[in-house]
Structures are given as C-alpha cells and as structure tokens.
Motif scaffolding. Structure first.
Motif, PDB file in Angstrom:
ATOM      1  N   TYR A  16       0.852  -1.192   0.000  1.00 35.96           N
ATOM      2  CA  TYR A  16       0.000   0.000   0.000  1.00 35.96           C
ATOM      3  C   TYR A  16       0.887   1.242   0.000  1.00 35.96           C
ATOM      4  O   TYR A  16       1.963   1.261   0.608  1.00 35.96           O
ATOM      5  CB  TYR A  16      -0.899   0.019   1.236  1.00 35.96           C
ATOM      6  N   VAL A  49      -7.538   1.291  -1.710  1.00 31.70           N
ATOM      7  CA  VAL A  49      -8.188   0.849  -0.486  1.00 31.70           C
ATOM      8  C   VAL A  49      -7.909   1.901   0.576  1.00 31.70           C
ATOM      9  O   VAL A  49      -6.743   2.165   0.905  1.00 31.70           O
ATOM     10  CB  VAL A  49      -7.668  -0.534  -0.028  1.00 31.70           C
ATOM     11  N   ASN A  50      -8.979   2.518   1.106  1.00 31.01           N
ATOM     12  CA  ASN A  50      -8.833   3.570   2.122  1.00 31.01           C
ATOM     13  C   ASN A  50      -7.891   4.672   1.649  1.00 31.01           C
ATOM     14  O   ASN A  50      -6.954   5.079   2.345  1.00 31.01           O
ATOM     15  CB  ASN A  50      -8.346   2.975   3.447  1.00 31.01           C
ATOM     16  N   ARG A  64      -3.097   0.107  -4.040  1.00 36.11           N
ATOM     17  CA  ARG A  64      -2.749  -1.256  -3.625  1.00 36.11           C
ATOM     18  C   ARG A  64      -2.195  -2.036  -4.802  1.00 36.11           C
ATOM     19  O   ARG A  64      -2.730  -1.980  -5.913  1.00 36.11           O
ATOM     20  CB  ARG A  64      -3.976  -1.988  -3.075  1.00 36.11           C
TER      21      ARG A  64
END
Length: 399
Positions: A34, A165-166, A170
């Motif tokens: 990430y 993601v958030n 990723r």
C-alpha cells in the motif's frame, strides 16, 4: 491459432478426482503493498520482486491490482526507462514519448471541422516494428537519440486496473515457492521484516499465505482440548467429591497422547484433522476407564474402611479391568477396517491410527501410573482413618 474449450472436473470416492484444466496457479504466497503514490509504489513492488527472485526456488512473481486464482495470458509492452541516463541528458519522459509519437502515433486528434473529427495516423506506424522503434534514431531537443539508449522495451504481465483501499493504492504480488511451505513462510516473513524497514512513511507491505493446510488461525481448534480437560476435571470432582482424585484421572490423558505422537512418528503418517479427532476420542475413552477403577475403589473404601488401600485398589482393579480391556480391544478392532488396504483415507486413516496407538499406551498408563498417583496421595489419609478407628475400638468412645 488458439484452441479452447470448457474446463470440467470429476470427483468420486476416496477424495480422488480428475480435471482437464490446464491453467497455472497464480501462486499461494501473497503480498499486499500500500502507498499514496502509484508510481513510487510500483517501483517498490518491482524492488521487492527482485529480492524474491534472488531465491532459486522462486521462478516467477506476478504484480497485479488484485489477487487471482490462476495466471492470466494478458501481457503488454512497456518501457523500462533508464532514468539515470535521461537525467544526465536532461530529457524528461514527455519529450521521449513526444519524439516517438511522431513516427508511431495513431489517432492523433488535430482538430474538428463541423461534426467531423480530424485524426492523423503515421504512415510508418504500420511498417515499423519494435526493433525499428528501439534502434532508429529520433530527435529530442534537436539531438539524435536511439530509444535503446534511454529505455528498454519489454513484454510482461502488468496490472490492468488501478485499485485503491482507504485512499491508498494497492498492488498485489503472488508467487509460488518450490519446496516446503514452512520454509517458504520463513523466507517471506524475513524478507517482509527487512523490506518494511526500507519503505518510507506511508508505504507498507503485508504478507499472507493461502494453502489447503492448517494455518495459524485454524490452530485455534486445539484450544478445545484444554476446555475438554477442564470439563472432565469439574465433572469428576463432583463425582468423587474431591479435588485430588480427578488429577489422577486427567494425568492419564497425556500418556495416551504420547501413544498418538509415537504412532505418527514411527509410521511417518501425516497429521491432519483425523489426528485431532483422535485426541478428542481418547479423552473420553481414557477417562472412562480411569473413572471405572477409581469409583469402584472409593466404594470399597466406604464399605470396608479397615481394608488397606492397596488391597482395595487390587479388588477394584480385578473387578473392572476385564470390561475396560474389552472396551479397548473392541474399539481397536472397530478401527481396523480403516487400516486395511492400499488406499489411505484422508481423515479416517489418521483417526484410526492415532486412536489405536493412544489406547494401547493408555493401558500402560492405567496399569502403572494410576495406582502410583492414587495410592501415594491416599496412604496417609486412610492411615489416619484407620488409626482413629482402632482408637475408637480400644477406648470404646467416639471422642
């Protein structure tokens, strides 16, 4: 020409089957990375990929936006830029692609006349190949350069989409380790620990392993064994009205477990769910045999208080050993059909082998360990009771 068709599988008895699927597994070892900058994240992913490929047992590492079960045939050409050389020549990426676009460009929008859109196509784009793109000089800032001097053209599998993601980008890395799964896990954990120390703030790398074997989460089922032992302790404490005698019953269980371990070790069997089930089964059978003897022993001590503990235990043993022995023998004979034949069932064969080995050694534990533990702790207790009874007999009073 490519040939294709449907993939089908046939499954039958004894966990055997057949499949005509020729797809290759994408890899059971997985790493998630990430970061907040996609280009930097991809560069770190490539660096981690090179670290993994330094091991000879790792042949291919896939970088994608999500995990998959199978490898895909999707591949595309991409530029591996020589950023150091471009910096020395004071060339930016936009200038490099602009010089290439003049010769190999397609669908170049130049304007619009009314409702008609005007697009240009390079005549050489249909004639030149990749070799021409690499070695025909192109002008960048009025200086001729070959593309091979500034970048390499390679073909490989690349992420087909960008995943977040958030609010973090990723990337997913997958590979297969040729060898023992435990060794592969150790290598992955060591590399992740070292690589995370190199990552800047805002970038992380996490590993996860997929396999059909038991992982760390699945091992939580073994916590049920202490729970079973605790239940047995409280149940036998109520039955015997004592906190010492249940310990003699419980400590016979580990002796039966030793028989399970020796059976799997000597015969080189694979320990799986069947081995765990044999643990649970042995808890009941072993405890049942000890309870028979101990309950009969307590009854004799109540009925004949002047009887010595050793004689009381021998009477209890002679009274209950035959049904106990028959129970053990009948259980062993009942599991023999699962041991016969060349086919070894994935669950029943380890269950039968572990139970039979544990029962055989449990007889040794009941014969040797149970009387030593029981009589050692009750000798003084019953000696005092006998002394008091003799004192009452001689004095004729109960005081």
């Amino acid at each position: 020409m490519e040939l294709g068709g449907g993939s089908w599988s046939v499954f039958g008895l004894q966990d055997q089957g057949f499949s005509n699927d020729v797809r290759e597994n994408a890899g059971s070892f997985r790493v998630e990375m990430y970061g907040y900058n996609y280009d930097e994240l991809y560069a770190w992913a490539e660096m981690f990929k090179e670290r993994l490929l330094s091991y000879r047992r790792i042949q291919d590492v896939i970088i994608n936006s999500e995990f998959s079960w199978w490898k895909t045939d999707y591949q595309e050409y991409y530029f591996d830029l020589n950023k150091r050389r471009m910096a020395e020549e004071n060339i930016v990426v936009a200038d490099l692609f602009s010089s290439i676009n003049q010769i190999f460009g397609n669908n170049i929008t130049v304007g619009q006349t009314g409702t008609e859109k005007l697009k240009l196509h390079s005549r050489q784009s249909g004639e030149f190949d990749i070799w021409n793109m690499q070695y025909i000089p192109q002008y960048i800032n009025n200086v001729p350069y070959k593309l091979s001097e500034l970048a390499r053209i390679e073909k490989g599998a690349l992420p087909q989409q960008i995943a977040k993601v958030n609010q973090q980008y990723r990337l997913c890395l997958q590979y297969e380790y040729i060898g023992a799964m435990n060794q592969g896990n150790k290598i992955l954990e060591r590399e992740l620990k070292e690589f995370n120390t190199l990552l800047p703030m805002g970038y992380t790398a996490e590993g996860s392993t997929f396999s059909w074997q038991l992982d760390k989460k699945d091992k939580k089922q073994y916590l049920l064994l202490p729970l079973i032992i605790v239940i047995i302790f409280f149940t036998t404490s109520i039955l015997f009205n004592s906190f010492k005698q249940p310990l003699a019953v419980i400590f016979v269980i580990p002796i039966a477990y030793i028989g399970v371990f020796l059976t799997f070790y000597w015969f080189k069997l694979n320990f799986d769910q069947g081995g765990f089930a044999s643990f649970v089964l042995l808890c009941g059978i072993t405890v049942n045999a000890s309870i028979y003897i101990l309950n009969e022993y307590n009854q004799l001590r109540l009925q004949k208080p002047l009887l010595s503990p050793y004689r009381a235990y021998l009477k209890a043993w002679n009274s209950k050993i035959i049904p106990i022995f028959l129970t053990v023998i009948s259980t062993i004979l009942g599991f023999i059909p699962f041991m016969i034949g060349t086919q070894k069932e994935g669950f029943w064969f380890p269950l039968a082998a572990g139970t039979m080995g544990g029962l055989i050694l449990s007889l040794l534990g009941i014969y040797l360990y149970l009387p030593v533990f029981l009589l050692k702790r009750t000798k003084q207790e019953f000696s005092l009771s006998q002394f008091r009874q003799n004192l009452i007999t001689y004095t004729g009073t109960g005081k």
